[in-house]
Design a protein around this motif. Structure first.
Motif, short mmCIF file in Angstrom:
data_model
loop_
_atom_site.label_atom_id
_atom_site.label_comp_id
_atom_site.label_asym_id
_atom_site.label_seq_id
_atom_site.Cartn_x
_atom_site.Cartn_y
_atom_site.Cartn_z
N MET A 1 -4.04 0.73 -7.26
CA MET A 1 -3.06 0.96 -6.19
C MET A 1 -1.83 1.66 -6.76
O MET A 1 -1.36 1.32 -7.84
N PHE A 25 -0.71 -5.35 1.36
CA PHE A 25 -1.60 -5.79 0.29
C PHE A 25 -1.48 -7.30 0.07
O PHE A 25 -2.47 -8.01 -0.09
N GLU A 75 -3.54 -9.51 -6.99
CA GLU A 75 -4.17 -8.56 -7.91
C GLU A 75 -4.76 -9.34 -9.09
O GLU A 75 -4.07 -10.16 -9.69
#
Length: 287
Positions: A1, A25, A75
């Protein structure tokens, strides 16, 4: 990203689009819009807010640019780029010992860090890196340890410590390696720590609330409640009356065997062989 927006001007369109992409996100990965860690330079992922407040913080305060791997927002760790891992292992033990004698860490400082087996080697590399070009008295790691001890000694808040790090970075010569935030400092120092487990225990030391006793609320031997009693004599459900800290030995053995010198000392008794056939050390005896 794409994370280039973190270094953009807060008034730019790129920053605006980046903030929205980051929030989307986070919501997609955390499945919540009300309890998300705020990555602004003041909160540094230590406080939870809703999406609206985080958006305001990112515009008013700016984003913490040292937060490069968004592990608090979904993440995976694997997405992070690890630093150089080729560190001389023979020097690991002596360098780690000199640092561990100085550092003081409390139970809230370990967080979720230290899961990467190479993090410790990266920290040892910081022990060789000068604080700024030409500095001989302090390295990046030794300076950070000194500053962290001041934080622990005088009860400095995380936000205050972040401001101190920023000020130190401005005062030191250009090219200094001082961390820019509490998050970055924790990421470095926590690799020195080792894992531990907290277990609820009976106040009379009868049992540990684990395995078959894990779901019990009262001790099967003495009948005392598992939960702490408040000043009003009302039990605080969820707050244990006694907690035992367990330090698993296996991670410590792994850490010790990372150094060739330490590993040699640990296995000396098994590798030793009597030359003259006489017992000159207990290790020479089969028993």
């Amino acid at each position: 990203m794409d994370k280039s927006w973190m270094h953009s001007d807060r008034r730019s369109k790129a920053y605006e689009l980046g903030v929205e992409a980051f929030l989307n996100f986070s919501v997609e990965n955390l499945l919540t819009t009300t309890h998300i860690r705020c990555p602004c330079v003041k909160c540094v992922n230590l406080k939870l807010f809703g999406v609206g407040i985080i958006r305001d913080h990112l515009y008013f305060n700016g984003v913490d640019q040292s937060y490069k791997n968004w592990t608090f927002h979904g993440e995976p760790w694997e997405a992070a780029t690890n630093a150089s891992r080729n560190v001389e292992e023979d020097d690991d033990h002596s360098r780690y010992s000199s640092v561990s004698e100085e550092i003081e860490m409390d139970d809230n400082d370990f967080g979720d860090f230290g899961s990467d087996p190479y993090e410790f080697a990266n920290v040892i590399g910081d022990g060789d890196q000068p604080l700024y070009p030409g500095c001989r008295k302090y390295t990046k790691l030794s300076a950070l340890v000194k500053l962290y001890n001041l934080k622990a000694k005088y009860g400095m808040s995380d936000v205050c410590f972040t401001e101190l790090l920023i000020l130190q970075g401005d005062l030191l010569p250009e090219g200094n390696t001082i961390p820019a935030s509490m998050y970055e400092a924790k990421k470095t120092l926590c690799a020195l720590g080792l894992s531990y487990e907290k277990m609820h225990a009976c106040p009379n030391d009868c049992i540990l609330y684990r395995k078959e006793y894990e779901d019990l609320t009262h001790c099967p031997n003495c009948g005392i409640s598992r939960w702490k009693e408040g000043k009003d004599s009302i039990l605080k459900e969820g707050v244990p009356a006694k907690v035992v800290w367990y330090f698993p030995p296996i991670p410590r053995f792994k850490r010790m065997f990372r150094s060739h010198e330490t590993a040699k000392s640990l296995t000396w008794h098994a590798a030793r062989k009597s030359i003259d056939g006489y017992m000159s050390h207990p290790a020479d005896s089969p028993s």
